[in-house]
Design an enzyme around this catalytic site. Structure first.
Site, PDB file in Angstrom:
ATOM      1  N   LYS A 189       0.908  -1.155   0.000  1.00 10.56           N
ATOM      2  CA  LYS A 189       0.000   0.000   0.000  1.00 10.56           C
ATOM      3  C   LYS A 189       0.945   1.202   0.000  1.00 10.56           C
ATOM      4  O   LYS A 189       1.570   1.524   1.005  1.00 10.56           O
ATOM      5  CB  LYS A 189      -0.885  -0.023   1.262  1.00 10.56           C
ATOM      6  CG  LYS A 189      -2.173   0.756   1.159  1.00 10.56           C
ATOM      7  CD  LYS A 189      -2.009   2.252   1.017  1.00 10.56           C
ATOM      8  CE  LYS A 189      -1.678   2.905   2.338  1.00 10.56           C
ATOM      9  NZ  LYS A 189      -1.460   4.358   2.274  1.00 10.56           N
ATOM     10  N   GLY A 246       5.515   2.894  10.778  1.00 10.65           N
ATOM     11  CA  GLY A 246       4.851   4.195  10.857  1.00 10.65           C
ATOM     12  C   GLY A 246       4.534   4.542  12.298  1.00 10.65           C
ATOM     13  O   GLY A 246       5.215   4.092  13.226  1.00 10.65           O
ATOM     14  N   SER A 247       3.469   5.332  12.461  1.00  8.73           N
ATOM     15  CA  SER A 247       3.143   5.856  13.785  1.00  8.73           C
ATOM     16  C   SER A 247       2.487   4.793  14.670  1.00  8.73           C
ATOM     17  O   SER A 247       1.949   3.794  14.171  1.00  8.73           O
ATOM     18  CB  SER A 247       2.168   7.030  13.627  1.00  8.73           C
ATOM     19  OG  SER A 247       0.989   6.552  12.999  1.00  8.73           O
ATOM     20  N   GLY A 250      -1.216   4.570  13.692  1.00  6.48           N
ATOM     21  CA  GLY A 250      -1.466   3.782  12.477  1.00  6.48           C
ATOM     22  C   GLY A 250      -1.265   2.296  12.757  1.00  6.48           C
ATOM     23  O   GLY A 250      -2.114   1.469  12.400  1.00  6.48           O
ATOM     24  N   GLY A 251      -0.172   1.967  13.417  1.00  2.23           N
ATOM     25  CA  GLY A 251       0.140   0.553  13.690  1.00  2.23           C
ATOM     26  C   GLY A 251      -0.920  -0.107  14.556  1.00  2.23           C
ATOM     27  O   GLY A 251      -1.387  -1.201  14.246  1.00  2.23           O
ATOM     28  N   GLU A 270       6.272  -1.771  13.150  1.00  2.00           N
ATOM     29  CA  GLU A 270       7.425  -1.041  13.714  1.00  2.00           C
ATOM     30  C   GLU A 270       6.964   0.385  13.882  1.00  2.00           C
ATOM     31  O   GLU A 270       6.699   1.072  12.906  1.00  2.00           O
ATOM     32  CB  GLU A 270       8.623  -1.126  12.764  1.00  2.00           C
ATOM     33  CG  GLU A 270       9.101  -2.540  12.508  1.00  2.00           C
ATOM     34  CD  GLU A 270       9.402  -3.305  13.784  1.00  2.00           C
ATOM     35  OE1 GLU A 270       9.916  -2.690  14.735  1.00  2.00           O
ATOM     36  OE2 GLU A 270       9.101  -4.505  13.838  1.00  2.00           O
ATOM     37  N   CYS A 307      13.040   7.275  13.406  1.00  6.75           N
ATOM     38  CA  CYS A 307      12.380   6.542  14.490  1.00  6.75           C
ATOM     39  C   CYS A 307      13.318   6.368  15.681  1.00  6.75           C
ATOM     40  O   CYS A 307      12.876   6.057  16.782  1.00  6.75           O
ATOM     41  CB  CYS A 307      11.896   5.189  13.994  1.00  6.75           C
ATOM     42  SG  CYS A 307      13.174   4.279  13.136  1.00  6.75           S
ATOM     43  N   GLU A 395       5.977  10.384  21.560  1.00  3.97           N
ATOM     44  CA  GLU A 395       6.873  10.890  20.524  1.00  3.97           C
ATOM     45  C   GLU A 395       6.401  12.246  19.963  1.00  3.97           C
ATOM     46  O   GLU A 395       5.232  12.415  19.633  1.00  3.97           O
ATOM     47  CB  GLU A 395       6.908   9.862  19.377  1.00  3.97           C
ATOM     48  CG  GLU A 395       7.847  10.205  18.249  1.00  3.97           C
ATOM     49  CD  GLU A 395       7.693   9.237  17.055  1.00  3.97           C
ATOM     50  OE1 GLU A 395       6.557   8.827  16.743  1.00  3.97           O
ATOM     51  OE2 GLU A 395       8.716   8.916  16.430  1.00  3.97           O
TER      52      GLU A 395
HETATM   53  P1  NAP Z   1       1.808   6.877   9.528  1.00  4.31           P
HETATM   54  O1  NAP Z   1       1.020   8.137   9.466  1.00  4.31           O
HETATM   55  O2  NAP Z   1       1.426   5.906  10.584  1.00  4.31           O
HETATM   56  O3  NAP Z   1       1.723   6.210   8.065  1.00  4.31           O
HETATM   57  C1  NAP Z   1       2.343   4.988   7.694  1.00  4.31           C
HETATM   58  C2  NAP Z   1       1.474   4.284   6.639  1.00  4.31           C
HETATM   59  O4  NAP Z   1       0.358   3.658   7.274  1.00  4.31           O
HETATM   60  C3  NAP Z   1       0.868   5.188   5.588  1.00  4.31           C
HETATM   61  O5  NAP Z   1       0.810   4.498   4.366  1.00  4.31           O
HETATM   62  C4  NAP Z   1      -0.508   5.466   6.135  1.00  4.31           C
HETATM   63  O6  NAP Z   1      -1.438   5.781   5.113  1.00  4.31           O
HETATM   64  C5  NAP Z   1      -0.870   4.133   6.739  1.00  4.31           C
HETATM   65  N1  NAP Z   1      -1.837   4.264   7.835  1.00  4.31           N
HETATM   66  C6  NAP Z   1      -1.684   5.031   8.953  1.00  4.31           C
HETATM   67  N2  NAP Z   1      -2.755   4.885   9.754  1.00  4.31           N
HETATM   68  C7  NAP Z   1      -3.580   4.001   9.142  1.00  4.31           C
HETATM   69  C8  NAP Z   1      -4.848   3.437   9.456  1.00  4.31           C
HETATM   70  N3  NAP Z   1      -5.479   3.755  10.595  1.00  4.31           N
HETATM   71  N4  NAP Z   1      -5.421   2.586   8.579  1.00  4.31           N
HETATM   72  C9  NAP Z   1      -4.794   2.264   7.423  1.00  4.31           C
HETATM   73  N5  NAP Z   1      -3.600   2.784   7.061  1.00  4.31           N
HETATM   74  C10 NAP Z   1      -2.995   3.623   7.906  1.00  4.31           C
HETATM   75  O7  NAP Z   1       3.366   7.189   9.754  1.00  4.31           O
HETATM   76  P2  NAP Z   1       4.291   8.185   8.944  1.00  4.31           P
HETATM   77  O8  NAP Z   1       3.943   9.584   9.312  1.00  4.31           O
HETATM   78  O9  NAP Z   1       4.316   7.799   7.541  1.00  4.31           O
HETATM   79  O10 NAP Z   1       5.747   7.878   9.555  1.00  4.31           O
HETATM   80  C11 NAP Z   1       6.268   8.522  10.707  1.00  4.31           C
HETATM   81  C12 NAP Z   1       6.206   7.586  11.908  1.00  4.31           C
HETATM   82  O11 NAP Z   1       6.855   6.362  11.586  1.00  4.31           O
HETATM   83  C13 NAP Z   1       6.949   8.111  13.123  1.00  4.31           C
HETATM   84  O12 NAP Z   1       6.153   7.876  14.258  1.00  4.31           O
HETATM   85  C14 NAP Z   1       8.224   7.277  13.190  1.00  4.31           C
HETATM   86  O13 NAP Z   1       8.767   7.134  14.477  1.00  4.31           O
HETATM   87  C15 NAP Z   1       7.721   5.970  12.646  1.00  4.31           C
HETATM   88  N6  NAP Z   1       8.785   5.131  12.084  1.00  4.31           N
HETATM   89  C16 NAP Z   1       9.104   3.977  12.731  1.00  4.31           C
HETATM   90  C17 NAP Z   1      10.128   3.174  12.242  1.00  4.31           C
HETATM   91  C18 NAP Z   1      10.516   1.908  12.955  1.00  4.31           C
HETATM   92  O14 NAP Z   1      11.312   1.144  12.413  1.00  4.31           O
HETATM   93  N7  NAP Z   1       9.994   1.637  14.116  1.00  4.31           N
HETATM   94  C19 NAP Z   1      10.810   3.546  11.075  1.00  4.31           C
HETATM   95  C20 NAP Z   1      10.438   4.727  10.434  1.00  4.31           C
HETATM   96  C21 NAP Z   1       9.405   5.493  10.957  1.00  4.31           C
HETATM   97  P3  NAP Z   1      -1.975   7.295   5.010  1.00  4.31           P
HETATM   98  O15 NAP Z   1      -0.772   8.160   4.800  1.00  4.31           O
HETATM   99  O16 NAP Z   1      -2.917   7.206   3.862  1.00  4.31           O
HETATM  100  O17 NAP Z   1      -2.589   7.639   6.296  1.00  4.31           O
END
Ligand code: NAP
Length: 531
Positions: A189, A246-247, A250-251, A270, A307, A395
């Site tokens: 996706k 991601g966040s 979201g996770g 993650e 992250c 965070e």
């Molecule tokens: P995000 O807003 O959670 O988005 C990640 C992906 O998930 C996007 O494709 C988003 O689609 C999708 N998504 C989010 N919420 C969803 C839901 N409720 N239902 C279905 N799909 C959903 O995160 P981001 O802003 O891209 O990334 C930043 C975050 O990632 C930070 O918190 C960072 O710490 C974390 N991160 C963690 C790691 C690790 O290895 N632990 C690595 C890198 C980043 P949409 O954009 O369409 O919402």
């Protein structure tokens, strides 16, 4: 730059090997550096297109068991070739969709290619399946049967990448490499903030799949700007696992969806982390300049959008910590501010900072800044206040850190014991201090996936001993890493064969050790054949 974008991108979905888009929901990516939308129309996948993609992935997965490790390895290496051939286009779209520099893009691209190559090398033999054989013993009382164990892929996997790593944690990132290496079919996706970069990379994957004889549907890439496509994918009965970076919000929503299914499936999420850093006073007295530089560099790396960014600093209240923080602030404020990935991420950074200002004193970069540029910030709070307010450890994604000063070591230990699960934890101290404060080390170890001594948490080395994934909520399952070759284990499961004749067993479990690998035979590692 604009011409290149027009020429290369279709804005469509890769549904198996074809580019398709019958929907009418259009979205655009955004260039935060020039504060403007990019031109390409991306078309969100329709419900029918999502269904077609899943059916293709299901059929492809059933064919994948006939495709051996060396052929899958060629597939991964062909992706590397395809991405190298598209380097220019990747650079253009990566930079115009994130505001990140060309240098950062090239570093991330190299890392992504290295990951793909590492998995290609790994699957040339079957050792990664950790084969284990316990031969039948008719003399035992009761007689024991022949039991052999290996690992097999899970099935069609849906992957979601993060905004801050458009290459290494996205379309052909670590999750995709691990899932394809182990013989799964993958549906990505695509992240809506870097859909163009995603399409260019997806085209390299599709080309490689065709070139190396993979079944159609082994990989697809779907566009979406809302949650509906993701929801349809995760809840579909033919999908067998989910990878997410991601966040936390979201996770956890995806974990909830996966658990509500009739057949719950694993979600390897993650998520975010504040990566606490504990600074002990003697080391600061000895090497104040060095550590204030390293920590400010680490806070500012990638505009704080990693992250593993150090978002929380624990110290003891004394004269040394006061001087150290003054130095840290000076160095941090000397940095030129930089732009964030997207206005939404910038707005969220501002909102969370404002929330923090209710209970903490903030020191921010001053002066006028262009749109989407983040003001680096240090927040200050007393240990007592911090211990009462659990929300302070959430965070703030961006160049932000919260400094907590505790009155006593016991208070500091309480701060550690209240921490949520973290990707990393860092301690900076002299050998003597570390020995005197062994409880700090032990308590922090229980909260994190990686413990760093006298270093900084940013910079995740890709190597077999890396563990990137800590206790919840930093990851959904702390037993697995998202970085390094062991991440392949997430998209596989053990299967055990009891009394199965040799000709039906997979290569790595047969009597003759044709793979020439070490196997655990009757509990001991051996390269022998038998029978
Ligand atoms: P995000 O807003 O959670 O988005 C990640 C992906 O998930 C996007 O494709 C988003 O689609 C999708 N998504 C989010 N919420 C969803 C839901 N409720 N239902 C279905 N799909 C959903 O995160 P981001 O802003 O891209 O990334 C930043 C975050 O990632 C930070 O918190 C960072 O710490 C974390 N991160 C963690 C790691 C690790 O290895 N632990 C690595 C890198 C980043 P949409 O954009 O369409 O919402």
């Amino acid at each position: 730059m604009k011409n290149m974008e027009k020429k290369v991108l279709s804005g469509k979905n890769y549904i198996g090997n074809s580019l398709e888009a019958t929907g009418d929901t259009i979205f655009h990516t955004f260039n935060p550096r020039i504060n403007n939308w990019n031109k390409t129309d991306f078309i969100e996948a329709t419900e029918l297109e999502v269904e077609k993609t899943i059916q293709l992935a299901h059929t492809a997965f059933q064919k994948m068991h006939k495709i051996g490790g060396p052929q899958r390895a060629s597939f991964l290496l062909a992706i590397v070739e395809g991405m190298e051939a598209r380097k220019k286009a990747i650079l253009v779209h990566y930079c115009s969709e994130t505001g990140l520099s060309e240098e950062r893009c090239l570093t991330e691209l190299n890392r992504t290619l290295f990951q793909l190559r590492s998995f290609a090398e790994l699957i040339l033999t079957e050792s990664w399946r950790n084969p284990s054989i316990d031969l039948a013993n008719p003399e035992a009382k009761p007689p024991s049967p022949d039991i052999r164990k290996t690992r097999i892929p899970l099935g069609p996997i849906v992957l979601f990448g993060a905004s801050n790593f458009p290459l290494a944690y996205s379309t052909a990132g670590g999750d995709t490499a691990a899932a394809l290496a182990s013989g799964n079919a993958v549906i990505v996706k695509s992240h809506p903030m870097h859909a163009g970069t995603g399409e260019v990379v997806a085209s390299a994957i599709i080309e490689a799949a065709i070139k190396t004889g993979m079944p159609e549907g082994v990989f697809s890439n779907l566009n979406a700007k809302g949650f509906e496509v993701g929801k349809q994918l995760v809840t579909h009965p033919l999908i067998k696992s989910v990878g997410f970076t991601g966040s936390i919000r979201g996770g956890t929503s995806l974990i909830k969806l996966a658990n509500q299914r009739k057949e719950p499936i694993p979600v390897f999420a993650e998520m975010g982390s504040v990566n606490p850093v504990v600074l002990l006073p003697k080391m600061l007295e000895e090497e104040m300049d060095k550590w204030s530089t390293h920590i400010s560099d680490s806070i500012m790396a990638g505009t704080g959008q990693f992250c593993t960014s150090p978002g929380l600093i624990f110290m003891l209240k004394n004269d040394t910590s006061t001087t150290f923080i003054q130095q840290l602030e000076t160095k941090l404020m000397d940095y030129e501010s930089s732009c964030m990935l997207h206005p939404n991420i910038y707005d969220q950074f501002e909102r969370l900072k404002n929330e923090r200002s209710i209970n903490c004193a903030l020191t921010e970069k001053e002066g006028a800044l262009p749109p989407n540029f983040a003001r680096q910030t240090i927040a200050h709070v007393s240990g007592a206040k911090y211990l009462q307010d659990h929300s302070l450890q959430e965070e703030v994604f961006g160049p932000f850190t919260l400094v907590v000063k505790f009155n006593t070591v016991n208070e500091l230990l309480q701060g550690i014991s209240q921490l949520n699960g973290q990707l990393t934890g860092t301690i900076i101290g002299t050998t003597e201090e570390l020995q005197e404060n062994s409880s700090v080390f032990l308590n922090l170890q229980n909260k994190v996936g990686r413990l760093v001594l006298n270093g900084v948490p940013t910079g995740v080395t890709v190597c077999p001993s890396m563990h990137h994934g800590g206790p919840f909520p930093s990851s959904s399952d702390s037993q697995f890493t998202a970085v390094g070759i062991d991440s392949i284990l997430r998209f596989t499961r053990p299967v055990c064969f009891q009394n199965v004749p040799d000709d039906l067993l997979p290569l790595e479990l047969k009597n003759i050790n044709r793979c020439k690998i070490q196997r655990r035979v009757n509990g001991l590692f051996s390269g022998d054949s038998f029978g």
